[in-house]
Design a protein around this motif. Structure first.
Motif, PDB file in Angstrom:
ATOM      1  N   ALA A  32       0.836  -1.197   0.000  1.00 42.43           N
ATOM      2  CA  ALA A  32       0.000   0.000   0.000  1.00 42.43           C
ATOM      3  C   ALA A  32       0.869   1.244   0.000  1.00 42.43           C
ATOM      4  O   ALA A  32       0.394   2.342   0.245  1.00 42.43           O
ATOM      5  CB  ALA A  32      -0.933  -0.003   1.209  1.00 42.43           C
ATOM      6  N   ASN A  33       2.148   1.059  -0.260  1.00 41.62           N
ATOM      7  CA  ASN A  33       3.082   2.175  -0.254  1.00 41.62           C
ATOM      8  C   ASN A  33       3.079   2.850  -1.628  1.00 41.62           C
ATOM      9  O   ASN A  33       3.459   2.230  -2.618  1.00 41.62           O
ATOM     10  CB  ASN A  33       4.473   1.618   0.072  1.00 41.62           C
ATOM     11  N   PRO A  34       2.655   4.092  -1.698  1.00 41.36           N
ATOM     12  CA  PRO A  34       2.552   4.737  -3.008  1.00 41.36           C
ATOM     13  C   PRO A  34       3.900   4.998  -3.675  1.00 41.36           C
ATOM     14  O   PRO A  34       3.930   5.331  -4.859  1.00 41.36           O
ATOM     15  CB  PRO A  34       1.835   6.054  -2.698  1.00 41.36           C
ATOM     16  N   PHE A  35       4.994   4.854  -2.922  1.00 44.77           N
ATOM     17  CA  PHE A  35       6.296   5.104  -3.540  1.00 44.77           C
ATOM     18  C   PHE A  35       6.854   3.859  -4.212  1.00 44.77           C
ATOM     19  O   PHE A  35       7.874   3.905  -4.874  1.00 44.77           O
ATOM     20  CB  PHE A  35       7.293   5.620  -2.492  1.00 44.77           C
ATOM     21  N   GLU A  36       6.213   2.724  -4.002  1.00 42.85           N
ATOM     22  CA  GLU A  36       6.692   1.506  -4.647  1.00 42.85           C
ATOM     23  C   GLU A  36       5.995   1.306  -5.974  1.00 42.85           C
ATOM     24  O   GLU A  36       4.953   1.888  -6.248  1.00 42.85           O
ATOM     25  CB  GLU A  36       6.423   0.309  -3.736  1.00 42.85           C
ATOM     26  N   ALA A  37       6.585   0.451  -6.796  1.00 51.46           N
ATOM     27  CA  ALA A  37       5.958   0.138  -8.081  1.00 51.46           C
ATOM     28  C   ALA A  37       4.872  -0.902  -7.859  1.00 51.46           C
ATOM     29  O   ALA A  37       5.092  -1.894  -7.166  1.00 51.46           O
ATOM     30  CB  ALA A  37       7.006  -0.385  -9.049  1.00 51.46           C
ATOM     31  N   VAL A  38       3.715  -0.664  -8.407  1.00 53.72           N
ATOM     32  CA  VAL A  38       2.666  -1.678  -8.368  1.00 53.72           C
ATOM     33  C   VAL A  38       2.209  -1.910  -9.807  1.00 53.72           C
ATOM     34  O   VAL A  38       2.564  -1.166 -10.708  1.00 53.72           O
ATOM     35  CB  VAL A  38       1.450  -1.243  -7.529  1.00 53.72           C
ATOM     36  N   THR A  39       1.439  -2.954 -10.014  1.00 53.04           N
ATOM     37  CA  THR A  39       0.897  -3.192 -11.336  1.00 53.04           C
ATOM     38  C   THR A  39      -0.622  -3.237 -11.211  1.00 53.04           C
ATOM     39  O   THR A  39      -1.148  -3.417 -10.122  1.00 53.04           O
ATOM     40  CB  THR A  39       1.462  -4.484 -11.930  1.00 53.04           C
ATOM     41  N   THR A  40      -1.289  -3.032 -12.318  1.00 49.55           N
ATOM     42  CA  THR A  40      -2.749  -2.985 -12.253  1.00 49.55           C
ATOM     43  C   THR A  40      -3.362  -4.041 -13.171  1.00 49.55           C
ATOM     44  O   THR A  40      -2.662  -4.676 -13.961  1.00 49.55           O
ATOM     45  CB  THR A  40      -3.296  -1.615 -12.682  1.00 49.55           C
ATOM     46  N   VAL A  41      -4.663  -4.207 -13.064  1.00 44.22           N
ATOM     47  CA  VAL A  41      -5.378  -5.183 -13.885  1.00 44.22           C
ATOM     48  C   VAL A  41      -5.171  -4.881 -15.370  1.00 44.22           C
ATOM     49  O   VAL A  41      -4.834  -5.772 -16.156  1.00 44.22           O
ATOM     50  CB  VAL A  41      -6.879  -5.166 -13.530  1.00 44.22           C
ATOM     51  N   THR A  42      -5.336  -3.608 -15.734  1.00 40.40           N
ATOM     52  CA  THR A  42      -5.231  -3.273 -17.163  1.00 40.40           C
ATOM     53  C   THR A  42      -3.811  -3.501 -17.682  1.00 40.40           C
ATOM     54  O   THR A  42      -3.633  -3.974 -18.803  1.00 40.40           O
ATOM     55  CB  THR A  42      -5.646  -1.816 -17.394  1.00 40.40           C
ATOM     56  N   VAL A  43      -2.813  -3.156 -16.870  1.00 41.09           N
ATOM     57  CA  VAL A  43      -1.427  -3.382 -17.303  1.00 41.09           C
ATOM     58  C   VAL A  43      -1.206  -4.855 -17.591  1.00 41.09           C
ATOM     59  O   VAL A  43      -0.598  -5.229 -18.609  1.00 41.09           O
ATOM     60  CB  VAL A  43      -0.435  -2.915 -16.216  1.00 41.09           C
TER      61      VAL A  43
END
Lengths: 462, 427
Positions: free
Chosen positions: A401-412
């Motif tokens: 839940a850290n906004p500074f880390e890279a996350v991926t999303t469903v659309t990606v």
């Protein structure tokens, strides 16, 4: 004969049929002076004949074009020697591909032997025959239709009503496309998703915490069982959406309030179109801006205060997405604020409250349902947004839940799973459709609620 | 007057006034701030875009005196375009321009100053004018992208040699060429006349623009008639029943379905089921048709609604059938509004990229597509592809392509505004 030539020829025949039909109707009643003896205007008899010429022939053409390729392939395959007929479906497909490529003179992936060459020749022969038969049949249909209509022309024929009925059916068909599109979306996504859930249990997909969608080529390979737990994707999507909403909702709402209540007419006349420009910028452009300008900037800013920021941080993608959504939120809020009756506002002002008090204590509570509906639509938009996150968010599925880390999303993930070469029965490709199903269901849910709330609210004050 | 703690109501109100006025000011200020956020972003966005992209419209060229040696191009008196070593000719011209270079490594570095496009240019020239063989031609050929970046100041020459893509020696040679008047920046025609390329200095957007154009042709040819027909049916003919309600709900929802879902539909239906070709503008156009239909239908319905009922009633009173009323009277009056909506829908289709990724339009395609079934990309996809390329020169071109795309969008929206202004009727 090429199908374009055929269509042109049919068009020409229909045009001719129009003039013949019109002339025939007039000559039946004894010349242009006696048009009133006809049930309909002479032109309608023309259209009547033209419809009879064109529509059966075009319907046949359409049917033929749909059935022809499969029929020819079946015929060619049945003509192959015994040995080829026991091939597995995949090998057979490859063989058919090679035959087709050879027939059209393209590059072939295997050595050309006699059987292959014979099959390719057979293929070309069938294709040529099919085109000939089609041309004869279509023109025959057109002629036959024209003759039938020609014979039916009679002063009492209700030609206008018949033509109008055809027009009516065309209009109905056109408006039904919206339904077919929805059905098509649901079916195409649902079928592939069901195939996916046969390979991967639905509980693992919905509640699994590990997403690494690779499939092995050999069974004994390392990591041969990809894991398809989509929770990190959902949290990633939610994180980016939440950041976008944190930007878009306050800014959009305050913009709407300022432009509706405080700004001069001149400011409003310049600021509103400018915000609309923001809404018209293609998302790929936002993505470019997020990846090349905002992301490095966020990273630098973070590092200057001693934070570790990934170069594809959720923050950068979310910020830019938020800016993209500002116009949507502000225009929907504007609608909601303007729908509140002036009497309520005037009453509050008359009792001595300041404009900000009127706004926060009277208008906003009254407009709240409309605003919430608008926000739901904005959330749905953010969840489904693709290009910004494809270009600016990461690929690795991090459960954070850290906004500074890279996350991926469903659309990606849908994009990365489906771009490039793919085979259609691997769980990897089908996973994209399962994700698509999730995306469609969630956004549909938000849209239906949002649209209903917005509409109900509008009716309330009308 | 009610009294409490020795204050009148009036005093109480007055005591609260400064605080309330401060709050009011704060509120107004926050509103102003919010409004400026959007506008400021727009300003920053366009200024960085123009600052970044405007240099891509210029390109560095190099003047070389190239000997079109007969024994290379036409050995044995016959023109041999396929195997002639045009690269070699360019290289010897380069060696001639900077004679002090010696040694294999240095020479190889020298050759990197000029673009591989120089050889193509030479070949095209010889193909067009075979009589030039054996003469010496002074030609302006494109420099390599690194030289281009250096000349435009995008590579910092002060940086340590290992940190930049161009060596000290190369910089010195470029300096010599500049002193000889052999280097010039000119308008970058290649950007508009070439297809995609791995070499930034040769990459252009023509292929992508043509791909977008073919797609839009398909889209407009399908979505305008279908959208208008659907709007006419829903507004003028549809009985108020569940079927019409279903259609209506569907259209509103489709307008808000994420565009990538339309891509999934296109992949499953048009490519897998109907086996239409991948990467073809035809399929892209079909997907964009489905995507823009709701927009066009909604706009067309609004335009039909705006036609006053008196017109319909007058025509009906004169004996026209309902179909005649619609096609002779309502449709012509509503057409400007429908066209405006269509243009808006087309501008949305032009900027759309996510569904096109799904149907294989994201491919490296060098050739300019020549038809609806040729493999193609679209302008937004080209932007996406270039944005992913690491070379500095591609970043510049991405911005230029964005400027072109936004230019097209601006033109379309301008057309819509003008149409609305000129054709709008007040009843």
């Amino acid at each position: 004969m090429q199908s374009t030539t055929l269509i042109l020829l049919l068009g020409f025949m229909a045009t001719a049929a129009f003039y013949f039909g019109r002339g025939r109707s007039l000559s039946l009643v004894g010349g242009p002076g006696h048009g009133t003896a006809l049930h309909s205007l002479p032109g309608y008899y023309g259209y009547y004949v033209a419809i009879w010429v064109a529509i059966p022939a075009l319907a046949l053409l359409l049917l033929w074009v749909m059935v022809e390729p499969k029929l020819i392939v079946t015929l060619v395959v049945s003509g192959l020697p015994e040995a080829y007929r026991d091939l597995s479906p995949g090998e057979l497909n490859l063989l058919i591909n090679n035959i087709q490529n050879l027939a059209s003179g393209d590059v072939v992936s295997v050595a050309v032997d006699e059987t292959l060459q014979a099959a390719a020749n057979q293929f070309n022969q069938y294709a040529a025959q099919s085109r000939q038969i089609l041309a004869v049949l279509a023109l025959g249909f057109a002629g036959l239709g024209g003759a039938i209509a020609w014979r039916r022309i009679h002063p009492d024929l209700r030609a206008r009503n018949r033509v109008e009925r055809v027009i009516r059916w065309f209009l109905i068909a056109a408006s039904s496309i919206a339904i077919f599109t929805t059905v098509g979306i649901v079916l195409s996504v649902l079928f592939e998703a069901i195939r996916f859930f046969q390979k991967v249990p639905i509980t693992e997909f919905l509640f699994g915490l590990n997403w690494s969608p690779q499939m092995a080529i050999r069974a004994d390979q390392v990591g041969s069982s990809g894991s398809f737990g989509a929770v990190p994707l959902f949290t990633g999507t939610l994180l980016v959406t939440a950041i976008a909403m944190v930007v878009a909702v306050p800014v959009g709402l305050m913009t709407a309030i300022y432009l509706a209540e405080y700004s001069s007419a001149r400011v409003r006349a310049t600021a509103k179109p400018l915000l609309e420009v923001l809404a018209g910028i293609p998302t790929v452009v936002y993505g470019f801006f997020a990846a090349l300008t905002v992301a490095p900037w966020v990273r630098q800013a973070g590092e200057s205060v001693g934070l570790e920021v990934a170069s594809e941080s959720a923050l950068a993608a979310g910020l830019v997405m938020g800016i993209m959504i500002i116009p949507l939120v502000s225009s929907l809020s504007d609608d909601a604020i303007n729908a509140v009756p002036t009497a309520m506002r005037d009453g509050a002002l008359g009792l001595g409250s300041t404009r900000s008090e009127t706004m926060t204590k009277v208008i906003l509570p009254a407009a709240l349902p409309g605003i919430v509906g608008g926000i739901l639509l904005a959330v749905s938009r953010a969840i489904g947004e693709t290009m910004i996150v494809v270009m600016a968010a990461g690929l690795a599925a991090n459960l954070t839940a850290n906004p500074f880390e890279a996350v991926t999303t469903v659309t990606v993930q849908i994009v990365t799973l489906l771009v490039g070469d793919q085979e259609f029965d691997s769980a990897k490709t089908l996973a994209a459709f399962a994700l698509g199903l999730m995306l469609f269901v969630v956004t549909l849910f938000l849209n239906v609620i949002g649209l209903n709330v917005v509409r109900k609210y509008r009716e309330q004050y009308d | 007057m009610a009294k409490s703690k020795g204050q009148t109501t009036r005093e109480k109100v007055e005591a609260g006034l400064p605080r309330r006025r401060r709050k009011e000011l704060m509120f107004k200020f926050v509103g102003m701030l919010a409004t400026t956020v959007g506008v400021v972003f727009l300003g920053v966005f366009f200024s960085t875009l123009i600052a970044e992209g405007s240099s891509a419209f210029k390109q560095t060229f190099m003047k070389l005196d190239i000997e079109l040696a007969e024994d290379v191009i036409a050995p044995g008196g016959e023109l041999d375009l396929a195997y002639a070593d045009f690269d070699g000719l360019v290289r010897s011209a380069l060696r001639e321009a900077i004679p002090e270079v010696s040694g294999r490594r240095d020479r190889r570095e020298l050759y990197r100053l000029v673009s591989v496009g120089a050889a193509y240019q030479l070949r095209d020239l010889v193909e067009a004018n075979p009589e030039l063989v054996g003469t010496k031609q002074t030609m302006w050929v494109p420099a390599s992208s690194n030289v281009d970046m250096l000349i435009k100041g995008n590579i910092d020459a002060e940086l340590d040699e290992s940190l930049r893509p161009i060596s000290d020696k190369q910089i010195a040679w470029v300096g010599t060429l500049q002193d000889d008047g052999r280097i010039e920046t000119r308008f970058n025609k290649a950007l508009f006349t070439n297809g995609d390329s791995r070499d930034p200095e040769l990459a252009g957007i023509k292929g992508a623009v043509m791909g977008s154009l073919y797609m839009l042709i398909v889209t407009i040819a399908l979505s305008f008639p279908i959208g208008v027909a659907a709007a006419i049916y829903l507004e003028e003919f549809a009985p108020r029943n569940r079927w019409s309600d279903l259609i209506e709900v569907n259209i509103n929802n489709l307008a808000a379905v994420p565009s990538i879902v339309f891509g999934l539909l296109g992949l499953a239906v048009f490519i897998n089921w109907a086996s239409l070709p991948r990467s073809a503008p035809l399929v892209g156009g079909l997907v964009l048709t489905l995507l823009t239909l709701p927009v066009i239908i909604i706009a067309s319905r609004a335009a039909i609604k705006a036609v006053p009922p008196s017109i319909r009633e007058a025509a009906l009173g004169l004996g026209a059938s309902q179909t005649q009323v619609v096609f002779h009277h309502v449709l012509p009056l509503a057409l400007p509004g429908m066209l405006t909506g269509t243009i808006i829908g087309m501008s949305r289709a032009l900027g759309e990229s996510a569904p096109l990724l799904m149907i294989g339009m994201v491919a490296f395609i060098v050739d300019v597509p020549g038809g609806f079934n040729d493999p193609a990309t679209a302008l937004p996809i080209q932007i996406y592809l270039w944005a992913d390329s690491p070379e500095r020169a591609f970043a510049e071109r991405t911005s230029a392509a964005i400027i072109v795309l936004l230019g097209f969008l601006l033109l379309m929206n301008l057309a819509a505004v003008i149409l609305r202004k000129r054709m709008e009727r007040k009843w």
